[in-house]
Design an enzyme around this catalytic site. Structure first.
Site, PDB file in Angstrom:
ATOM      1  N   LYS A  28       6.795  -5.380 -30.209  1.00 39.86           N
ATOM      2  CA  LYS A  28       6.977  -6.811 -30.453  1.00 39.86           C
ATOM      3  C   LYS A  28       5.702  -7.402 -31.052  1.00 39.86           C
ATOM      4  O   LYS A  28       4.711  -7.602 -30.361  1.00 39.86           O
ATOM      5  CB  LYS A  28       7.307  -7.561 -29.159  1.00 39.86           C
ATOM      6  CG  LYS A  28       7.784  -8.974 -29.463  1.00 39.86           C
ATOM      7  CD  LYS A  28       7.386  -9.980 -28.408  1.00 39.86           C
ATOM      8  CE  LYS A  28       6.174 -10.792 -28.754  1.00 39.86           C
ATOM      9  NZ  LYS A  28       6.176 -11.597 -29.964  1.00 39.86           N
TER      10      LYS A  28
ATOM     11  N   CYS B 270     -11.420 -10.943 -31.358  1.00 36.05           N
ATOM     12  CA  CYS B 270     -11.737 -10.920 -29.924  1.00 36.05           C
ATOM     13  C   CYS B 270     -13.179 -10.472 -29.707  1.00 36.05           C
ATOM     14  O   CYS B 270     -13.786 -10.792 -28.696  1.00 36.05           O
ATOM     15  CB  CYS B 270     -10.777  -9.989 -29.190  1.00 36.05           C
ATOM     16  SG  CYS B 270     -10.674  -8.387 -29.966  1.00 36.05           S
TER      17      CYS B 270
HETATM   18  P1  NAD Z   1      -1.037 -14.755 -27.073  1.00 35.26           P
HETATM   19  O1  NAD Z   1      -1.382 -14.388 -25.686  1.00 35.26           O
HETATM   20  O2  NAD Z   1      -0.558 -16.126 -27.350  1.00 35.26           O
HETATM   21  O3  NAD Z   1       0.127 -13.789 -27.610  1.00 35.26           O
HETATM   22  C1  NAD Z   1      -0.030 -12.380 -27.615  1.00 35.26           C
HETATM   23  C2  NAD Z   1       1.350 -11.752 -27.668  1.00 35.26           C
HETATM   24  O4  NAD Z   1       2.036 -12.018 -26.439  1.00 35.26           O
HETATM   25  C3  NAD Z   1       2.255 -12.304 -28.772  1.00 35.26           C
HETATM   26  O5  NAD Z   1       3.014 -11.258 -29.329  1.00 35.26           O
HETATM   27  C4  NAD Z   1       3.143 -13.269 -28.012  1.00 35.26           C
HETATM   28  O6  NAD Z   1       4.388 -13.500 -28.658  1.00 35.26           O
HETATM   29  C5  NAD Z   1       3.323 -12.515 -26.711  1.00 35.26           C
HETATM   30  N1  NAD Z   1       3.779 -13.350 -25.576  1.00 35.26           N
HETATM   31  C6  NAD Z   1       3.625 -14.680 -25.403  1.00 35.26           C
HETATM   32  N2  NAD Z   1       4.211 -15.072 -24.255  1.00 35.26           N
HETATM   33  C7  NAD Z   1       4.734 -13.970 -23.686  1.00 35.26           C
HETATM   34  C8  NAD Z   1       5.455 -13.725 -22.487  1.00 35.26           C
HETATM   35  N3  NAD Z   1       5.773 -14.706 -21.652  1.00 35.26           N
HETATM   36  N4  NAD Z   1       5.833 -12.477 -22.207  1.00 35.26           N
HETATM   37  C9  NAD Z   1       5.511 -11.456 -23.038  1.00 35.26           C
HETATM   38  N5  NAD Z   1       4.835 -11.619 -24.205  1.00 35.26           N
HETATM   39  C10 NAD Z   1       4.445 -12.866 -24.522  1.00 35.26           C
HETATM   40  O7  NAD Z   1      -2.300 -14.384 -27.971  1.00 35.26           O
HETATM   41  P2  NAD Z   1      -2.513 -14.665 -29.541  1.00 35.26           P
HETATM   42  O8  NAD Z   1      -2.729 -16.137 -29.727  1.00 35.26           O
HETATM   43  O9  NAD Z   1      -1.459 -13.990 -30.362  1.00 35.26           O
HETATM   44  O10 NAD Z   1      -3.881 -13.874 -29.828  1.00 35.26           O
HETATM   45  C11 NAD Z   1      -5.148 -14.419 -29.619  1.00 35.26           C
HETATM   46  C12 NAD Z   1      -5.753 -13.871 -28.346  1.00 35.26           C
HETATM   47  O11 NAD Z   1      -5.754 -12.438 -28.407  1.00 35.26           O
HETATM   48  C13 NAD Z   1      -7.203 -14.259 -28.148  1.00 35.26           C
HETATM   49  O12 NAD Z   1      -7.418 -14.629 -26.801  1.00 35.26           O
HETATM   50  C14 NAD Z   1      -7.975 -12.976 -28.468  1.00 35.26           C
HETATM   51  O13 NAD Z   1      -9.236 -12.864 -27.842  1.00 35.26           O
HETATM   52  C15 NAD Z   1      -7.018 -11.948 -27.987  1.00 35.26           C
HETATM   53  N6  NAD Z   1      -7.280 -10.640 -28.598  1.00 35.26           N
HETATM   54  C16 NAD Z   1      -7.856  -9.658 -27.830  1.00 35.26           C
HETATM   55  C17 NAD Z   1      -8.149  -8.417 -28.377  1.00 35.26           C
HETATM   56  C18 NAD Z   1      -8.774  -7.328 -27.555  1.00 35.26           C
HETATM   57  O14 NAD Z   1      -8.649  -6.180 -27.930  1.00 35.26           O
HETATM   58  N7  NAD Z   1      -9.418  -7.647 -26.441  1.00 35.26           N
HETATM   59  C19 NAD Z   1      -7.859  -8.178 -29.726  1.00 35.26           C
HETATM   60  C20 NAD Z   1      -7.288  -9.202 -30.474  1.00 35.26           C
HETATM   61  C21 NAD Z   1      -6.994 -10.426 -29.901  1.00 35.26           C
END
Ligand code: NAD
Length: 491
Positions: free
Chosen positions: A170, A281
């Site tokens: 997803k 990130c």
């Molecule tokens: P997000 O948490 O909003 O979404 C991440 C994913 O989770 C998306 O695919 C989203 O559709 C899904 N999601 C949302 N609600 C959900 C639920 N209830 N159940 C299951 N899945 C759900 O994050 P984002 O805005 O897409 O990304 C930015 C964040 O990602 C930042 O905090 C960044 O630091 C982090 N990030 C971390 C890394 C790492 O490796 N540590 C790498 C890239 C990004």
């Protein structure tokens, strides 16, 4: 409208979402399917049914498929990089770089298929052999964020398939184009029906269906802390419980010591804080600078930031593309306001920019006179906003660097071996960088953090097998009677 890939077929959905170019909001890249919960469940069932055969498939077959995927991505890196930059907003060289990395990850794991190994040991009891092997986990649900539209999916899908798991993928809602292109390549590479499934759609619908299904054995998630926390709670309280791996936010520090090479320090800081529009990130949003170099560092940063080219991600010469969407831009602007209200000094950027096309253009912002108690120094903003905090010496700089709930990446710029070595040992982070930006990692070594940034085993490199396999210890008693070798003359 593009389709989802379920059980080896491209399947239409009843809902769709528009994929908008953040460099030019008038440019609609396409309408992408949004799966319902029922479609997500069909994909999960297909992956579940495909698991027994795939888990026993030959390592040669897995190798060949992953190699074909890696080869096609690499051959099309310019085109896929352009699509990625068009939908996410990172510059074209960054987009092509990310696509290249995705290819390298598939090629690395095509090799890892052939290197799967176990152990055979003597037992502490007589006449018993012990074998330790690794087996696939089952159906894995892969949930990814928008900021690395192809590399993060690659570093989850490639090891999942390499080690014999079946996949329900997803992607984030904002970047379905790269996910769809990747799924087409995987489907073309000959993956059997049901082994790999793409379900684009909302987290609250598709993601939730994956978390709730008893057929999903493991979830690998990358995204924000609040969503990650929810994912973990659901996986741990599910019946049966799911294996879970989380990569989440960061508030990565970069320390600059008096003895740093100023050019290196400014290069590292500008790259860490502002490249990819600060939407990494591993971005460094906290620059911790010792007294003796502080003023020279800030002046050099202001000078460099004046020359940054912020424009359409696809334009030649652009160094920083737009913010990904309106809601992220609102968040960045909100924190810029908060920083000013908290008493920090905005010494560069922070204003909206007009370009030839309507897009989310923001001048990278730098705050000075930032105390460590301020929200801008503690909370993840996830945009091109960085803070400079003064430290009286190395010890205070290290303490400030570690004073955070996060622990993904931590950097230092220094010419002192003593301080570099001490920092490597004492930085509370999963990755430490010396005289390098906090972002920018290799694809063949582990990636991940500690404290609030990560949970569960590392991703990437051969460490990925910790999550994507489960260990089996088998004991064999090799006969009822001890074997007595015949010696000459005994017959
Ligand atoms: P997000 O948490 O909003 O979404 C991440 C994913 O989770 C998306 O695919 C989203 O559709 C899904 N999601 C949302 N609600 C959900 C639920 N209830 N159940 C299951 N899945 C759900 O994050 P984002 O805005 O897409 O990304 C930015 C964040 O990602 C930042 O905090 C960044 O630091 C982090 N990030 C971390 C890394 C790492 O490796 N540590 C790498 C890239 C990004």
């Amino acid at each position: 409208m593009t389709k989802n890939y379920i059980a080896g077929e491209w399947v239409s959905a009843t809902e769709a979402s528009a994929n908008i170019n953040p460099s030019n909001t008038a440019d609609v890249i396409g309408e992408y399917a949004r799966a319902s919960a029922a479609e997500a469940e069909r994909a999960i069932a297909a992956a579940y049914d495909a698991f027994p055969a795939w888990s026993r498939s030959s390592i040669q077959q897995r190798h060949d498929i992953l190699k074909a995927v890696g080869d096609e991505i690499l051959a099309r890196k310019e085109e896929l990089g352009r699509l990625l930059s068009r939908e996410e907003g990172k510059t074209l060289p960054e987009g092509i770089g990310e696509v290249t990395r995705a290819a390298q990850i598939f090629l690395f794991f095509s090799g890892e298929c052939l290197r799967l190994a176990g152990e055979k040991l003597p037992s502490v009891r007589p006449l018993i052999d012990v074998e330790i092997t690794r087996e696939p986990v089952g159906v894995v649900g892969l949930i990814t964020p928008w900021n690395f539209p192809i590399a993060i999916p690659a570093w989850k899908i490639a090891p999942a398939l390499a080690y014999g798991n079946t996949v329900v993928f997803k992607p984030a809602d904002l970047v379905p184009g790269s996910a769809h292109a990747l799924a087409e390549i995987i489907a073309r590479a000959g993956v059997p029906a049901g082994v790999f499934n793409l379900v684009m759609g909302r987290g609250s619908v598709v993601g939730e269906a994956m978390l709730q299904s008893s057929k999903v054995a493991a979830i690998s998630f990358t995204g924000s802390v609040p969503t990650g926390r929810k994912v973990a709670q659901t996986c741990i309280t599910a019946d049966p419980m799911k294996k879970v791996q989380l990569e989440m936010g960061g508030k990565n520090p970069m320390v600059v010591l008096d003895d740093a090479d100023l050019t290196v320090a400014v290069d590292c800081a500008v790259n860490s804080a502002f490249f990819s529009t600060g939407q990494r990130c591993t971005a460094s949003s906290r620059l911790i600078v010792t007294e003796g170099i502080h003023d020279r560092f800030v002046a050099a940063m202001q000078e460099r930031m004046r020359g940054l080219v912020i424009d359409d991600a696809l334009k030649a010469g652009t160094q920083i593309g737009p913010v990904v969407d309106q809601s992220q831009l609102d968040q960045d602007l909100k924190y810029i306001r908060i920083g000013q209200e908290e008493g920090a000094r905005l010494v560069a950027g922070g204003e909206l920019l007009k370009r030839d096309t309507p897009g989310f253009y923001l001048a990278p912002a730098l705050f000075t006179e930032v105390s460590h108690a301020m929200r801008v120094a503690r909370e993840e903003i996830f945009g091109p906003v960085a803070t400079v905090t003064r430290a009286k010496d190395y010890d205070e700089a290290l303490a400030l660097a570690n004073d955070t709930e996060f622990g993904l990446s931590s950097g230092i710029c220094t010419t002192s071996l003593k301080h570099a070595s001490h920092f490597k040992r004492n930085a509370e982070a999963g990755m430490v960088m010396v005289n390098l930006p906090t972002a920018g990692v290799d694809y063949h070594v582990p990636f991940g953090g500690r404290k609030g940034s990560s949970y569960g085993p590392r991703e990437q490199g051969r460490y990925a097998q910790e999550f994507y396999t489960t260990v089996k210890t088998a004991y064999t008693f090799d006969g009822n009677a001890p074997f007595v070798p015949k010696t000459k003359g005994s017959e």
